[in-house]
Design an enzyme around this catalytic site. Structure first.
Site, PDB file in Angstrom:
ATOM      1  N   GLU A   1       0.807  -1.262   0.118  1.00 19.74           N
ATOM      2  CA  GLU A   1      -0.008   0.120   0.040  1.00 19.74           C
ATOM      3  C   GLU A   1       0.997   1.324   0.098  1.00 19.74           C
ATOM      4  OE1 GLU A   1      -2.841  -0.299   3.203  1.00 19.74           O
ATOM      5  OE2 GLU A   1      -3.756  -2.021   2.180  1.00 19.74           O
TER       6      GLU A   1
ATOM      7  N   GLU B   1      -5.392  -8.641   0.619  1.00 21.12           N
ATOM      8  CA  GLU B   1      -6.099  -8.176   1.879  1.00 21.12           C
ATOM      9  C   GLU B   1      -7.569  -8.047   1.612  1.00 21.12           C
ATOM     10  OE1 GLU B   1      -4.632  -5.107   4.323  1.00 21.12           O
ATOM     11  OE2 GLU B   1      -2.559  -5.518   3.943  1.00 21.12           O
TER      12      GLU B   1
HETATM   13  C1  LIG Z   1      -7.181  11.736   6.399  1.00 22.54           C
HETATM   14  C2  LIG Z   1      -8.392  11.058   5.840  1.00 22.54           C
HETATM   15  O1  LIG Z   1      -7.858   9.830   5.567  1.00 22.54           O
HETATM   16  C3  LIG Z   1      -8.945   8.927   5.163  1.00 22.54           C
HETATM   17  C4  LIG Z   1      -8.424   7.595   4.735  1.00 22.54           C
HETATM   18  O2  LIG Z   1      -7.707   7.011   5.795  1.00 22.54           O
HETATM   19  C5  LIG Z   1      -7.417   5.842   5.898  1.00 22.54           C
HETATM   20  C6  LIG Z   1      -7.052   5.200   6.924  1.00 22.54           C
HETATM   21  C7  LIG Z   1      -6.753   3.695   6.875  1.00 22.54           C
HETATM   22  C8  LIG Z   1      -6.809   3.065   5.772  1.00 22.54           C
HETATM   23  C9  LIG Z   1      -6.552   1.523   5.686  1.00 22.54           C
HETATM   24  C10 LIG Z   1      -6.289   0.734   6.597  1.00 22.54           C
HETATM   25  N1  LIG Z   1      -6.335  -0.543   5.982  1.00 22.54           N
HETATM   26  C11 LIG Z   1      -6.016  -2.038   6.689  1.00 22.54           C
HETATM   27  C12 LIG Z   1      -4.490  -2.145   6.671  1.00 22.54           C
HETATM   28  N2  LIG Z   1      -4.048  -2.394   5.079  1.00 22.54           N
HETATM   29  C13 LIG Z   1      -3.004  -3.056   5.695  1.00 22.54           C
HETATM   30  C14 LIG Z   1      -2.884  -3.679   6.791  1.00 22.54           C
HETATM   31  O3  LIG Z   1      -1.841  -3.109   7.698  1.00 22.54           O
HETATM   32  C15 LIG Z   1      -4.079  -3.241   7.486  1.00 22.54           C
HETATM   33  O4  LIG Z   1      -3.881  -2.836   8.948  1.00 22.54           O
HETATM   34  N3  LIG Z   1      -6.257  -0.452   4.817  1.00 22.54           N
HETATM   35  N4  LIG Z   1      -6.777   0.951   4.388  1.00 22.54           N
HETATM   36  C16 LIG Z   1      -7.187   3.557   4.563  1.00 22.54           C
HETATM   37  C17 LIG Z   1      -7.697   4.800   4.596  1.00 22.54           C
END
Ligand SMILES: CCOCCOc1ccc(-c2cn(C[C@@H]3NC[C@@H](O)[C@H]3O)nn2)cc1
Length: 444
Positions: free
Chosen positions: A166, A349
């Site tokens: 990611e 995932e």
């Molecule tokens: C400022 C505003 O922001 C809005 C978007 O904020 C986010 C936060 C978190 C995520 C997020 C968390 N995860 C799960 C993880 N993927 C890898 C693995 O380590 C899991 O723990 N995927 N995406 C996306 C967007």
């Protein structure tokens, strides 16, 4: 939908990452990462949670591998902690760090579980951040050196390699939104970081192929299909900008198209491209890893620089307040297959957080999560039947773990972790996944 509806050689796994489960952050020579620094900075994570102990997987990995065996998975996606291998990020090698992953890989293979290793899952050695972090081109070169070292040591047994997890989260959340480590709020740095992350990936691909006979190399992106909140052309254009921000900024360079022109114009900020960078980034890969959680619905906004605003829709949301929308996974898989034509796609995932609790009978009856998996797997099957090159699926996550800024309160595991005692309990969703995977055995 049952397992035998999928191809017999379909990969079924679970996924984790080092900082989220290992703990032992100061043991056996591990150096500090940006997540050690960030999580110990007051106010950055819910309740001040950090990964010092996490799931104590560093010590309990035999028990966790036994759980994977009980679930019946044939693959396990984990990440290698860069600061365990190279405590200062470059130079001095920590042999005890390599030894841990040797033990982990050997124990997986002994149980007939195929190891899939992610080289970078956000735990950048702090010393590299001190020297500029991902906004610095040097970090990409340091990553290539790290990838060389790890694949020379594990490549005889680990054949499946994911360079980055990611990069959008690392670049946007880490350097612009500032809600992930290192917590910067600097748009230009986030654009430079995105370029050097992609460059790091491109530099590492040939290194991995050189070191690993029969290597299968890819990258994992967290992709979300974007939908306009209304048919209004301004909202449709906003959805296209969201798609550029979240998806095309990474997909296009990886598949030889360079950075999307509409986003370069919108940002007015050019990535720090030098020489043959775009050729390097487009190094042919064997698969695309997709992390899918939900879709985005957006409307037009004057909010610079992205000029879209999320709109909360839907009747059903997880504990992360993400809409349950399995149709988005279908749409994404079909689009990717048609527009980018990856050799293979793996869902690296997919899963959901719910406020799990141990019931009076000692069970964890997470039926919403069972339903989430059933619905998303059904749409995976449909996409596969309609031509998507889908070859495998990793549930996020094996264990409840440190969900970054959300801490331990957001539980994604098939297995419940009582953190004070570190006791593991398979949830109803874990038993469902086990029975789903056993079906082919019963019917074959
Ligand atoms: C400022 C505003 O922001 C809005 C978007 O904020 C986010 C936060 C978190 C995520 C997020 C968390 N995860 C799960 C993880 N993927 C890898 C693995 O380590 C899991 O723990 N995927 N995406 C996306 C967007």
């Amino acid at each position: 939908m049952k397992r035998s509806d999928f191809p017999a050689n379909f990969i079924w796994g679970t996924a984790t990452s080092a900082y989220q489960i290992e703990g032992a952050v100061s043991e056996d020579g591990r150096g500090p990462s940006i997540w050690d620094t960030f999580s110990h900075t007051p106010g950055k994570t819910k309740g001040g949670d950090h990964g010092d102990v996490a799931c104590d997987h560093y010590h309990r990995y035999p028990e966790d591998i036994a759980l994977m065996k009980e679930l019946g998975v044939n693959a396990y996606r984990f990440s290698v902690a860069w600061p365990r291998i190279l405590p200062e990020g470059r130079g001095r090698v920590n042999p005890r760090g390599l030894d841990f992953y040797n033990r982990l890989v050997d124990a997986l293979l002994e149980q007939g579980i195929t190891p899939w290793a992610t080289l970078y899952h956000w735990d950048l050695p702090q010393s590299l951040e001190d020297q500029g972090g991902w906004p610095s081109r040097e970090t990409a070169y340091a990553f290539a050196e790290y990838a060389d070292l790890v694949t020379r040591h594990l490549g005889d047994r680990v054949k499946h390699w994911i360079t980055l997890n990611e990069p959008w989260c690392s670049a946007y959340l880490g350097y612009h939104a500032g809600i992930h480590a290192p917590g910067q709020q600097n748009f230009k740095h986030s654009i430079w970081a995105s370029h050097h992350l992609l460059l790091a990936h491109g530099l590492a691909v040939p290194v991995i192929r050189r070191n690993v006979t029969g290597a299968r190399v890819g990258i994992t992106l967290n992709l979300s299909p974007g939908y306009p909140a209304s048919p209004d052309p301004a909202d449709v254009a906003a959805a296209r900008r969201f798609d550029g921000f979240q998806n095309r900024w990474y997909l296009d360079p990886l598949y030889g198209l360079g950075y999307p022109a509409d986003m370069l114009a919108l940002y007015g900020e050019a990535p720090s491209v030098q020489g043959d960078d775009l050729i390097t980034i487009a190094a042919p890969t064997d698969f695309l890893g997709i992390n899918y959680y939900s879709r985005a619905v957006v409307r037009n906004s004057d909010l610079e620089p992205y000029r879209f605003q999320y709109v909360r829709v839907g009747e059903e949301h997880t504990d992360m307040d993400w809409e349950v929308y399995p149709e988005g996974l279908y749409d994404l898989l079909i689009r990717l297959g048609r527009e980018y034509r990856p050799k293979a796609i793996y869902i690296t995932e997919n899963g959901a957080a719910y406020p799990d609790a141990v019931a009076d009978d000692g069970g964890i009856h997470d039926l919403e999560r069972v339903r989430y998996f059933q619905r998303h797997l059904a749409l995976c099957l449909e996409a596969l039947q309609h031509g998507a090159p889908l070859k495998g699926y990793f549930a996020w996550s094996l264990l409840d773990n440190f969900e970054w800024a959300e801490g331990y309160a957001k539980r994604f595991g098939l297995v419940y972790v009582d953190f004070p005692s570190q006791r593991r309990r398979i949830k109803a969703s874990g038993y469902w996944f086990r029975d789903f995977l056993r079906e082919a055995v019963a019917s074959s």
